[in-house]
Design a protein around this motif. Structure first.
Motif, mmCIF file in Angstrom:
data_model
loop_
_atom_site.group_PDB
_atom_site.id
_atom_site.type_symbol
_atom_site.label_atom_id
_atom_site.label_comp_id
_atom_site.label_asym_id
_atom_site.label_seq_id
_atom_site.Cartn_x
_atom_site.Cartn_y
_atom_site.Cartn_z
ATOM 1 N N GLY A 69 34.123 24.814 16.216
ATOM 2 C CA GLY A 69 32.735 25.246 16.275
ATOM 3 C C GLY A 69 32.525 26.653 16.791
ATOM 4 N N PRO A 70 32.854 26.903 18.069
ATOM 5 C CA PRO A 70 32.589 28.242 18.593
ATOM 6 C C PRO A 70 33.521 29.292 17.990
ATOM 7 N N ASP A 71 33.154 30.551 18.147
ATOM 8 C CA ASP A 71 33.995 31.642 17.665
ATOM 9 C C ASP A 71 35.241 31.815 18.527
ATOM 10 N N GLU A 72 35.095 31.479 19.805
ATOM 11 C CA GLU A 72 36.205 31.634 20.743
ATOM 12 C C GLU A 72 36.046 30.622 21.873
ATOM 13 N N ILE A 73 37.169 30.128 22.360
ATOM 14 C CA ILE A 73 37.176 29.245 23.525
ATOM 15 C C ILE A 73 37.996 29.933 24.610
ATOM 16 N N ILE A 74 37.421 30.025 25.788
ATOM 17 C CA ILE A 74 38.075 30.655 26.933
ATOM 18 C C ILE A 74 38.604 29.557 27.846
ATOM 19 N N HIS A 75 39.898 29.594 28.112
ATOM 20 C CA HIS A 75 40.501 28.618 29.025
ATOM 21 C C HIS A 75 40.673 29.196 30.424
ATOM 22 N N ASN A 76 40.850 30.518 30.510
ATOM 23 C CA ASN A 76 41.090 31.154 31.797
ATOM 24 C C ASN A 76 39.957 32.127 32.104
ATOM 25 N N LEU A 77 39.017 31.684 32.919
ATOM 26 C CA LEU A 77 37.831 32.474 33.240
ATOM 27 C C LEU A 77 38.185 33.755 33.984
ATOM 28 N N THR A 78 39.125 33.684 34.903
ATOM 29 C CA THR A 78 39.530 34.859 35.678
ATOM 30 C C THR A 78 40.041 35.971 34.771
ATOM 31 N N ASP A 79 40.881 35.618 33.801
ATOM 32 C CA ASP A 79 41.408 36.613 32.860
ATOM 33 C C ASP A 79 40.299 37.197 31.995
ATOM 34 N N PHE A 80 39.378 36.350 31.542
ATOM 35 C CA PHE A 80 38.272 36.804 30.703
ATOM 36 C C PHE A 80 37.399 37.807 31.469
ATOM 37 N N ILE A 81 37.079 37.493 32.714
ATOM 38 C CA ILE A 81 36.267 38.394 33.536
ATOM 39 C C ILE A 81 36.994 39.713 33.753
ATOM 40 N N ALA A 82 38.264 39.661 34.113
ATOM 41 C CA ALA A 82 39.040 40.879 34.356
ATOM 42 C C ALA A 82 39.095 41.759 33.111
ATOM 43 N N LYS A 83 39.251 41.151 31.970
ATOM 44 C CA LYS A 83 39.376 41.891 30.710
ATOM 45 C C LYS A 83 38.047 42.526 30.285
ATOM 46 N N ASN A 84 36.922 41.897 30.623
ATOM 47 C CA ASN A 84 35.623 42.335 30.099
ATOM 48 C C ASN A 84 34.652 42.924 31.114
ATOM 49 N N GLN A 85 34.983 42.874 32.375
ATOM 50 C CA GLN A 85 34.047 43.271 33.424
ATOM 51 C C GLN A 85 33.621 44.738 33.342
ATOM 52 N N ASN A 86 34.516 45.612 32.988
ATOM 53 C CA ASN A 86 34.213 47.042 33.012
ATOM 54 C C ASN A 86 33.924 47.638 31.642
ATOM 55 N N THR A 87 33.679 46.807 30.668
ATOM 56 C CA THR A 87 33.345 47.300 29.335
ATOM 57 C C THR A 87 31.894 47.753 29.293
ATOM 58 N N ASP A 88 31.584 48.670 28.403
ATOM 59 C CA ASP A 88 30.201 49.114 28.207
ATOM 60 C C ASP A 88 29.407 48.103 27.394
ATOM 61 N N GLU A 89 30.115 47.224 26.709
ATOM 62 C CA GLU A 89 29.461 46.201 25.897
ATOM 63 C C GLU A 89 28.745 45.203 26.807
ATOM 64 N N GLU A 90 27.507 44.883 26.452
ATOM 65 C CA GLU A 90 26.758 43.898 27.238
ATOM 66 C C GLU A 90 27.089 42.502 26.710
ATOM 67 N N ILE A 91 27.652 41.685 27.580
ATOM 68 C CA ILE A 91 28.021 40.307 27.245
ATOM 69 C C ILE A 91 27.067 39.393 27.996
ATOM 70 N N PHE A 92 26.393 38.513 27.262
ATOM 71 C CA PHE A 92 25.367 37.665 27.856
ATOM 72 C C PHE A 92 25.913 36.297 28.260
ATOM 73 N N ILE A 93 25.603 35.912 29.477
ATOM 74 C CA ILE A 93 25.969 34.602 30.000
ATOM 75 C C ILE A 93 24.721 33.742 29.862
#
Length: 156
Positions: A69-93
């Protein structure tokens, strides 16, 4: 950068039994317009509560298990945050309560529709220190006698 987006009551009420506690047309329209073309991150229960995949968005679900169903499934939240935290792209929670809680410490913006009402709820938006944010009023209105305001809280 991470941005939380939610509709909450006076006591930060979000939902009950997997459903939103407030259904405000202008809030839904704001949500659609603001998240259009962006990545939206949610927990499995929020994903399951949707009538269908959110169109024109990258639907990302945080879950321990794989499913279709979803486009992506994240299993490791810590890695996802580290990878995306400093991007200019706005990611909506977009929810639910535990997911908002996990992302609040790393979020730059909170887009909140604040309803001037109480609701019976079992899921709540996390408490946050409003003094850490600069608040910008986007819109005020009424929907079925419910007064609301849509605001952006930007981290100072």
């Amino acid at each position: 950068m991470f941005s939380l987006i939610a509709c909450i009551g006076k006591n930060r009420e979000l939902g009950k039994n997997g459903e939103l506690v407030f259904h405000i047309k202008e809030d839904m329209q704001f949500f659609r317009e603001k998240t259009d073309g962006h990545k939206v991150v949610m927990g499995r229960k929020t994903w399951e509560s949707l009538p269908s995949k959110l169109k024109n968005r990258t639907n990302i679900v945080i879950s321990r298990h794989d499913f279709d169903g979803p486009d992506e499934i994240i299993h490791n939240l810590t890695d996802f945050i580290a990878k995306n935290q400093n991007t200019d792209e706005e990611i909506f929670i977009i929810g639910g309560g535990k997911i908002y809680e996990e992302f609040l410490p790393v979020a730059s913006n909170l887009y909140l529709t604040e309803v001037d009402a109480d609701a019976d709820a079992d899921t709540y938006f996390p408490e946050f220190d409003k003094n850490r944010y600069e608040k910008t009023l986007i819109k005020e209105g009424k929907d079925n006698d419910l007064a609301f305001s849509i605001s952006k809280y930007q981290l100072k």
